[in-house]
Write an enzyme that holds these catalytic residues in place. Structure first.
Site, PDB file in Angstrom:
ATOM      1  N   GLY A   1     -26.672  25.370  15.277  1.00 32.75           N
ATOM      2  CA  GLY A   1     -26.497  23.997  15.864  1.00 32.75           C
ATOM      3  C   GLY A   1     -25.228  23.546  16.514  1.00 32.75           C
ATOM      4  O   GLY A   1     -24.991  22.441  16.901  1.00 32.75           O
TER       5      GLY A   1
ATOM      6  N   GLU B   1     -26.036  31.191  12.343  1.00 32.54           N
ATOM      7  CA  GLU B   1     -26.566  31.817  13.321  1.00 32.54           C
ATOM      8  C   GLU B   1     -26.649  30.883  14.604  1.00 32.54           C
ATOM      9  O   GLU B   1     -27.702  30.502  14.850  1.00 32.54           O
ATOM     10  CB  GLU B   1     -28.261  32.007  13.041  1.00 32.54           C
ATOM     11  CG  GLU B   1     -28.845  30.964  12.309  1.00 32.54           C
ATOM     12  CD  GLU B   1     -30.182  31.202  11.983  1.00 32.54           C
ATOM     13  OE1 GLU B   1     -30.543  32.391  11.744  1.00 32.54           O
ATOM     14  OE2 GLU B   1     -31.100  30.321  11.655  1.00 32.54           O
TER      15      GLU B   1
ATOM     16  N   GLY C   1     -26.368  29.950  18.463  1.00 31.08           N
ATOM     17  CA  GLY C   1     -26.897  30.469  19.687  1.00 31.08           C
ATOM     18  C   GLY C   1     -25.964  29.813  20.918  1.00 31.08           C
ATOM     19  O   GLY C   1     -25.020  30.295  21.614  1.00 31.08           O
ATOM     20  N   ARG C   2     -26.351  28.519  21.190  1.00 35.78           N
ATOM     21  CA  ARG C   2     -25.582  27.564  22.075  1.00 35.78           C
ATOM     22  C   ARG C   2     -24.107  27.999  21.972  1.00 35.78           C
ATOM     23  O   ARG C   2     -23.368  28.247  23.172  1.00 35.78           O
ATOM     24  CB  ARG C   2     -25.934  26.302  22.033  1.00 35.78           C
ATOM     25  CG  ARG C   2     -25.317  25.306  23.026  1.00 35.78           C
ATOM     26  CD  ARG C   2     -25.414  23.833  22.598  1.00 35.78           C
ATOM     27  NE  ARG C   2     -27.081  23.352  22.190  1.00 35.78           N
ATOM     28  CZ  ARG C   2     -27.925  23.171  23.033  1.00 35.78           C
ATOM     29  NH1 ARG C   2     -27.558  23.284  24.294  1.00 35.78           N
ATOM     30  NH2 ARG C   2     -29.038  23.025  22.566  1.00 35.78           N
TER      31      ARG C   2
ATOM     32  N   ARG D   1     -33.163  22.255  31.184  1.00 34.39           N
ATOM     33  CA  ARG D   1     -32.639  21.269  30.120  1.00 34.39           C
ATOM     34  C   ARG D   1     -32.520  19.971  30.803  1.00 34.39           C
ATOM     35  O   ARG D   1     -32.783  18.785  30.159  1.00 34.39           O
ATOM     36  CB  ARG D   1     -31.339  21.792  29.661  1.00 34.39           C
ATOM     37  CG  ARG D   1     -31.379  23.167  28.686  1.00 34.39           C
ATOM     38  CD  ARG D   1     -30.101  23.432  28.171  1.00 34.39           C
ATOM     39  NE  ARG D   1     -29.624  22.434  27.365  1.00 34.39           N
ATOM     40  CZ  ARG D   1     -28.886  21.592  27.127  1.00 34.39           C
ATOM     41  NH1 ARG D   1     -28.230  21.560  28.480  1.00 34.39           N
ATOM     42  NH2 ARG D   1     -28.626  20.786  26.257  1.00 34.39           N
TER      43      ARG D   1
ATOM     44  N   TYR E   1     -34.700  17.417  28.614  1.00 33.11           N
ATOM     45  CA  TYR E   1     -33.856  16.387  27.908  1.00 33.11           C
ATOM     46  C   TYR E   1     -33.172  15.559  28.461  1.00 33.11           C
ATOM     47  O   TYR E   1     -32.341  14.840  27.732  1.00 33.11           O
ATOM     48  CB  TYR E   1     -32.953  17.574  26.928  1.00 33.11           C
ATOM     49  CG  TYR E   1     -33.651  18.952  26.199  1.00 33.11           C
ATOM     50  CD1 TYR E   1     -34.631  18.549  25.264  1.00 33.11           C
ATOM     51  CD2 TYR E   1     -33.061  19.934  26.453  1.00 33.11           C
ATOM     52  CE1 TYR E   1     -35.263  19.696  24.726  1.00 33.11           C
ATOM     53  CE2 TYR E   1     -33.805  20.867  25.797  1.00 33.11           C
ATOM     54  CZ  TYR E   1     -34.775  20.769  25.126  1.00 33.11           C
ATOM     55  OH  TYR E   1     -35.208  21.909  24.482  1.00 33.11           O
TER      56      TYR E   1
ATOM     57  N   CYS F   1     -42.323  21.752  43.486  1.00 32.69           N
ATOM     58  CA  CYS F   1     -43.383  20.798  43.818  1.00 32.69           C
ATOM     59  C   CYS F   1     -43.615  19.835  42.718  1.00 32.69           C
ATOM     60  O   CYS F   1     -44.753  19.933  42.395  1.00 32.69           O
ATOM     61  CB  CYS F   1     -44.368  21.517  44.317  1.00 32.69           C
ATOM     62  SG  CYS F   1     -45.002  20.482  45.760  1.00 32.69           S
ATOM     63  N   GLU F   2     -42.479  19.095  42.183  1.00 32.08           N
ATOM     64  CA  GLU F   2     -42.905  17.987  41.264  1.00 32.08           C
ATOM     65  C   GLU F   2     -41.754  17.100  41.387  1.00 32.08           C
ATOM     66  O   GLU F   2     -40.604  17.294  41.344  1.00 32.08           O
ATOM     67  CB  GLU F   2     -42.957  18.495  39.898  1.00 32.08           C
ATOM     68  CG  GLU F   2     -44.206  18.870  39.157  1.00 32.08           C
ATOM     69  CD  GLU F   2     -44.224  18.843  37.703  1.00 32.08           C
ATOM     70  OE1 GLU F   2     -43.587  18.350  36.818  1.00 32.08           O
ATOM     71  OE2 GLU F   2     -45.004  19.813  37.539  1.00 32.08           O
TER      72      GLU F   2
ATOM     73  N   TYR G   1     -29.974  28.479  26.945  1.00 26.90           N
ATOM     74  CA  TYR G   1     -31.237  27.874  27.140  1.00 26.90           C
ATOM     75  C   TYR G   1     -31.513  27.736  28.631  1.00 26.90           C
ATOM     76  O   TYR G   1     -31.998  26.761  29.036  1.00 26.90           O
ATOM     77  CB  TYR G   1     -31.391  26.721  25.969  1.00 26.90           C
ATOM     78  CG  TYR G   1     -31.091  26.712  24.734  1.00 26.90           C
ATOM     79  CD1 TYR G   1     -32.054  27.592  24.035  1.00 26.90           C
ATOM     80  CD2 TYR G   1     -29.906  26.490  24.092  1.00 26.90           C
ATOM     81  CE1 TYR G   1     -31.899  27.807  22.608  1.00 26.90           C
ATOM     82  CE2 TYR G   1     -29.715  26.653  22.898  1.00 26.90           C
ATOM     83  CZ  TYR G   1     -30.694  27.537  21.973  1.00 26.90           C
ATOM     84  OH  TYR G   1     -30.589  27.644  20.687  1.00 26.90           O
TER      85      TYR G   1
HETATM   86  C1  PLP Z   1     -33.737  28.898  13.476  1.00 32.74           C
HETATM   87  C2  PLP Z   1     -32.808  28.464  14.513  1.00 32.74           C
HETATM   88  N1  PLP Z   1     -31.661  29.191  14.239  1.00 32.74           N
HETATM   89  C3  PLP Z   1     -30.526  29.007  15.180  1.00 32.74           C
HETATM   90  C4  PLP Z   1     -30.993  28.146  16.217  1.00 32.74           C
HETATM   91  C5  PLP Z   1     -29.781  28.217  17.312  1.00 32.74           C
HETATM   92  O1  PLP Z   1     -29.372  26.759  17.515  1.00 32.74           O
HETATM   93  P1  PLP Z   1     -27.899  26.740  18.434  1.00 32.74           P
HETATM   94  O2  PLP Z   1     -28.121  27.441  19.689  1.00 32.74           O
HETATM   95  O3  PLP Z   1     -28.087  25.051  18.544  1.00 32.74           O
HETATM   96  O4  PLP Z   1     -27.091  27.180  17.642  1.00 32.74           O
HETATM   97  C6  PLP Z   1     -32.061  27.603  16.547  1.00 32.74           C
HETATM   98  C7  PLP Z   1     -32.315  26.953  17.646  1.00 32.74           C
HETATM   99  O5  PLP Z   1     -33.107  26.252  17.949  1.00 32.74           O
HETATM  100  C8  PLP Z   1     -33.138  27.874  15.597  1.00 32.74           C
HETATM  101  O6  PLP Z   1     -34.439  27.459  15.778  1.00 32.74           O
END
Ligand code: PLP
Length: 423
Positions: free
Chosen positions: A227, A266, A268-269, A305, A309, A346-347, A382
């Site tokens: 997150g 955990e 990601g971003r 994105r 969003y 095409c949108e 993403y």
């Molecule tokens: C279960 C879970 N863990 C971790 C993440 C990673 O989130 P972020 O990329 O914001 O760190 C997500 C993303 O939606 C998720 O669904």
């Protein structure tokens, strides 16, 4: 690191125009050293805890990126059998993969395959199915800690009215269900949303998990989720990762150590977003509704994105720009043009310059001509992982830059990829 040399954008010493002449456009480019740097920040911030970093591979599941992150000692959060397959191919061991369920089918559960992969269940119904399928895997519970956050309502994954997590009121029945079957809950997990800029909700969620943990005797891990946000717009603050680590350690460390538990995060971003660019060639320039528009050879099929969003991605002219256009040094008064940037899908919604509410707006940019290459910044998370073949457009190639070298890590598709399985 991005810089301009002789008005041409360079990604860690490598000219964007050289990359484009080698690999064409559209093209995803990642800077390996930017990923290393983010990982170093994570390790430093949480060093006081008994800690294992995991990577949420949904952010970017390219095998070379996964291998790079694995070499830094990360485990892996996978959310589908396909992601488990990729994680295994990248070299993650089964016992360093968590499968986080979301409306999984029996087939999905069977496809987890290896009994050492932790199944992180999202509901009591999934526990019942794991038990009835007699899956021997360790079980973790995804908790809805009743606090959510994120850069857009569609990425808030906890609190009221979301599809994720076991409500606090149901945790005790979930525990009893698992233990009555003589199975163990080895982990508690919460992930409250994505693109979170403030640590307060993350800390609230972490406190809830720690409070709950005392009811679980066989626990080994507490997974505080991902997150953590990153800056996208000029002026956006860096996520206060050191404060997050310090606050978490202040209340969590004694309990974790006294019970021999390991903390997992955990993200990601945070790991990959700022490493990535999407390079695209400007194909058209026109006036419409009193505004100047450019069109380019990519669209929301490659970078969803902005249209999904209303997310901001900083856009640079990679062929003819200056340091004043870089996000960190951005000086709108030095930009020559106000442009709407649109794609080739095409949108009508295929526009990269929008507000969060979806309104089309212009962006101050350097003078941009047809034929110039533009760069969508902070596209490492993403970006490709949400790309599609919509309009029968091919998926772009991906390149990894390190130390002045550039390696192709995913080939450009061909028309054969569009018809595979249909004839
Ligand atoms: C279960 C879970 N863990 C971790 C993440 C990673 O989130 P972020 O990329 O914001 O760190 C997500 C993303 O939606 C998720 O669904």
């Amino acid at each position: 690191m991005l810089q301009y040399r002789s008005s041409i954008l360079h990604i860690n010493q490598v000219s964007a125009l050289d990359l484009v002449s080698r690999f064409g456009t559209p093209l995803y480019v990642y800077d390996a050293e930017a990923i290393d740097a983010q990982i170093a920040k994570i390790k430093r911030a949480f060093a006081a805890l008994p800690f294992r970093p995991f990577y949420a591979m949904k952010a970017n599941g390219n095998l070379s990126i996964l291998r790079l992150i694995r070499q830094h000692g990360f485990g892996c959060d996978a959310v589908s059998p396909g992601e488990i397959h990729l994680a295994r191919r990248a070299g993650f061991e089964p016992d360093e993969i968590w499968f986080t369920c979301s409306a999984v089918s029996d087939d999905d559960l069977r496809l987890v395959g290896d009994p050492r992969i932790v199944i992180n269940v999202n509901s009591v119904s999934e526990i019942e199915r794991c038990l009835s399928l007699d899956l021997p895997n360790p079980i973790a519970l995804r908790v809805n800690p009743d606090v959510g956050a994120g850069h857009h309502r569609d990425v808030v994954t906890a609190g009221g009215g979301v599809k994720f997590g076991i409500d606090l009121a149901e945790i005790e029945s979930a525990r009893m269900l698992v233990e009555d079957a003589r199975r163990k809950v080895v982990g508690l997990h919460a992930h409250i949303g994505s693109g979170v800029s403030d640590i307060a909700p993350l800390i609230d969620s972490a406190r809830t998990l720690l409070d709950l943990s005392t009811a679980f005797d066989e626990l080994r891990w507490i997974n505080f989720g991902g997150g953590m946000g990153v800056p996208y717009k000029p002026g956006d603050a860096e996520f206060p990762i050191d404060d997050y680590g310090r606050e978490l350690a202040a209340f969590a460390e004694p309990l974790l150590r006294s019970r021999g538990l390991t903390a997992i995060l955990e993200p990601g971003r945070y790991v990959v977003a700022s490493s990535g660019l999407l390079l695209s060639r400007v194909t058209t320039k026109r006036i419409s509704g009193g505004a100047e528009w450019i069109g380019c050879d990519t669209g929301f099929n490659h970078l969803a994105r902005p249209s999904k969003y209303g997310a901001y991605h900083h856009i640079l002219n990679a062929s003819a720009g200056s340091e004043a256009s870089l996000r960190d040094h951005f000086d709108a008064s030095k930009m020559d043009e106000e442009l709407v940037v649109s794609g080739n899908i095409c949108e009508s919604g295929d526009i990269f310059t929008r507000t969060v509410g979806g309104a089309v707006i212009t962006r101050p940019m350097e003078k941009t001509r047809v034929g110039d290459v533009i760069a969508f910044c902070e596209a490492g998370a993403y970006g490709f992982s949400m790309a599609s073949h919509y309009n029968a457009r091919l998926l772009p190639p991906e390149v990894l830059v390190r130390g002045g070298d550039a390696d192709l890590i995913r080939a450009r598709q061909t028309f054969e990829d569009l018809i595979r399985g249909m004839e």
